[in-house]
Design a protein around this motif. Structure first.
Motif, PDB file in Angstrom:
ATOM      1  N   GLY A 108      -2.229 -17.961  16.434  1.00 49.99           N
ATOM      2  CA  GLY A 108      -2.037 -18.935  15.354  1.00 49.99           C
ATOM      3  C   GLY A 108      -3.274 -19.042  14.476  1.00 49.99           C
ATOM      4  O   GLY A 108      -3.175 -19.098  13.254  1.00 49.99           O
ATOM      5  N   THR A 111      -3.553 -15.887  12.327  1.00 52.89           N
ATOM      6  CA  THR A 111      -2.537 -15.927  11.264  1.00 52.89           C
ATOM      7  C   THR A 111      -2.944 -16.917  10.172  1.00 52.89           C
ATOM      8  O   THR A 111      -2.866 -16.613   8.984  1.00 52.89           O
ATOM      9  CB  THR A 111      -1.165 -16.333  11.853  1.00 52.89           C
ATOM     10  N   GLU A 112      -3.401 -18.095  10.594  1.00 54.43           N
ATOM     11  CA  GLU A 112      -3.775 -19.139   9.628  1.00 54.43           C
ATOM     12  C   GLU A 112      -4.932 -18.679   8.741  1.00 54.43           C
ATOM     13  O   GLU A 112      -4.883 -18.810   7.521  1.00 54.43           O
ATOM     14  CB  GLU A 112      -4.138 -20.417  10.396  1.00 54.43           C
TER      15      GLU A 112
ATOM     16  N   MET B  44       2.974 -24.704   9.420  1.00 57.59           N
ATOM     17  CA  MET B  44       2.535 -23.357   9.044  1.00 57.59           C
ATOM     18  C   MET B  44       3.692 -22.560   8.425  1.00 57.59           C
ATOM     19  O   MET B  44       3.520 -21.914   7.392  1.00 57.59           O
ATOM     20  CB  MET B  44       2.035 -22.660  10.310  1.00 57.59           C
ATOM     21  N   THR B  67       4.564 -16.291  11.207  1.00 51.39           N
ATOM     22  CA  THR B  67       4.515 -17.745  11.432  1.00 51.39           C
ATOM     23  C   THR B  67       5.764 -18.234  12.190  1.00 51.39           C
ATOM     24  O   THR B  67       5.687 -19.142  13.001  1.00 51.39           O
ATOM     25  CB  THR B  67       4.376 -18.528  10.108  1.00 51.39           C
ATOM     26  N   HIS B  70       5.243 -17.341  15.705  1.00 55.72           N
ATOM     27  CA  HIS B  70       4.273 -18.288  16.253  1.00 55.72           C
ATOM     28  C   HIS B  70       4.966 -19.600  16.634  1.00 55.72           C
ATOM     29  O   HIS B  70       4.730 -20.152  17.705  1.00 55.72           O
ATOM     30  CB  HIS B  70       3.184 -18.510  15.196  1.00 55.72           C
TER      31      HIS B  70
END
Lengths: 209, 86
Positions: A108, A111-112, B44, B67, B70
Motif C-alpha cells: 500500500g 502504491t501510494e 485510495m 489499488t 490492495h
C-alpha cells in the motif's frame, strides 16, 4: 493546391518552427518518463478542444529513490533479522495474519507513493501552464496560468544529485490570481524555462492567437 | 524491554497474564486498527479514480487495479484476523 490543414495544426507547426526546444526535441511516448515533449498519449480533464500539450513533466524519477530503498529494506529486513519471531507468543494463525498485514501495508505504501509521484504533473500547453500537485492521497492543488499572464521565469538547480541528473526547479511568476507557480525537481529545468519563455514571447508577438 | 515482554508471557513467570485475555485484547486492537486501514484502502481506490479523471495517463488502469487489489487484500486480511483462532 489549397492548404486543408486545421488552424490548430498550422498554429502548432508554426510554433514548432519558432521554438528551438520543440524543433530539436523528440516526442516522447514513455509511460514513466518525467520529461514528455509533445506527448500523444496524455490528456487532462480541463483540456480545451484545440489545446495541445507541448510539455508534460513530473518530478525527476530520482526523487523516488528514498522511498524505494526504504520499501526494499522493510521487505527484506524483518525476515532477515528474524523480527517476526517477537510475535512467536501468538498462535500461528495470527502470526500469519500479521505477516500478511505487514507485506500488504508495504504494498500500500509503495502504491501510494508511486501514485502521488505519477499524478503530480506539470503541463505546458499551447494556451497555459498547469501545476497539479498531489501532496498525499487526500490533498490536491491545481494551479494554472495563461501564457499571456506569465511575467518572469526562473530556473534553479543546486546540489550534487541535481547536477548529476540535471533536475531543478522552475519558478514562474504570473500576473494571475496565483502569483507563482513552481515546477519542482523537474528534469532539464533550463529547457523547460526556455520553452515557456519562447511561448510567452510568441504569445506577446501574436496576442490574437 | 523485550525481555520484560517475554517474561509477561512466560508460563512460569509471576507476571503471567491469562493468555486468552492477552490474545483477545491483541486481536481486538488489531481488528480496530486494520479497520481504519481498510478505510484508507477505500479512499485510495476512490482517489486514484479521481486522479485518473484529472490526468489521463497510460498507467491509470494498472494503478486502479493495484489499488483495488490492495483493498481486496486489506478486507481479506481483516476477515482472516476475525476468524483466526486465538
Amino acid at each position: 493546391m489549397p492548404d486543408t490543414k486545421p488552424a490548430d495544426t498550422k498554429a502548432l507547426e508554426q510554433l514548432m518552427e519558432q521554438s528551438t526546444v520543440l524543433k530539436d526535441g523528440v516526442p516522447s511516448h514513455s509511460a514513466l518518463a518525467a520529461f514528455n515533449l509533445m506527448p500523444s498519449n496524455l490528456q487532462f480533464d480541463v483540456q480545451h478542444s484545440e489545446e495541445q500539450i507541448l510539455l508534460f513533466l513530473r518530478q525527476h524519477f530520482i526523487v523516488n529513490v528514498g522511498w524505494i530503498v526504504f520499501s526494499l529494506l522493510m521487505l527484506v529486513l524483518p525476515p532477515a533479522l528474524s523480527l517476526f519471531s517477537v510475535l512467536s507468543f501468538l498462535p500461528s494463525s495470527f502470526q500469519l495474519v500479521l505477516n500478511l498485514a505487514w507485506y500488504l501495508i508495504i504494498f500500500g505504501y509503495i502504491t501510494e507513493r508511486f501514485i502521488v509521484w505519477y499524478y503530480s504533473v506539470y503541463i505546458v500547453t499551447t494556451e497555459r501552464i498547469i501545476d497539479v500537485d498531489f501532496y498525499s492521497l487526500l490533498f490536491k492543488k491545481v494551479s494554472e496560468a495563461k501564457l499571456d499572464r506569465i511575467e518572469d521565469i526562473t530556473s534553479s538547480s543546486g546540489g550534487v544529485l541535481a547536477s548529476i541528473f540535471d533536475y531543478g526547479n522552475v519558478t514562474i511568476q504570473t500576473a494571475a490570481e496565483i502569483p507563482e507557480i513552481e515546477f519542482e525537481m523537474v528534469p532539464q529545468p533550463d529547457k523547460v524555462s526556455k520553452l515557456i519563455s519562447e511561448l510567452t514571447e510568441q504569445n506577446e508577438s501574436n496576442p490574437n492567437k | 524491554m523485550l525481555n520484560n515482554l517475554v517474561q509477561i508471557f512466560d508460563p512460569n513467570s509471576p507476571l503471567l497474564i491469562a493468555m486468552p485475555v492477552v490474545f483477545l485484547t491483541f486481536k481486538i486492537l488489531f481488528l480496530v486498527a486494520f479497520a481504519i486501514y481498510v478505510i484508507f484502502a477505500i479512499v485510495m481506490v476512490r482517489q486514484v479514480s479521481l486522479m485518473a479523471r484529472t490526468v489521463s495517463a497510460p498507467l491509470e488502469h494498472l494503478l486502479e487495479f493495484a489499488t483495488l487489489l490492495h483493498l481486496i487484500g486489506a478486507v481479506g486480511i481483516w476477515v482472516l484476523a476475525l476468524v483466526a483462532k486465538i
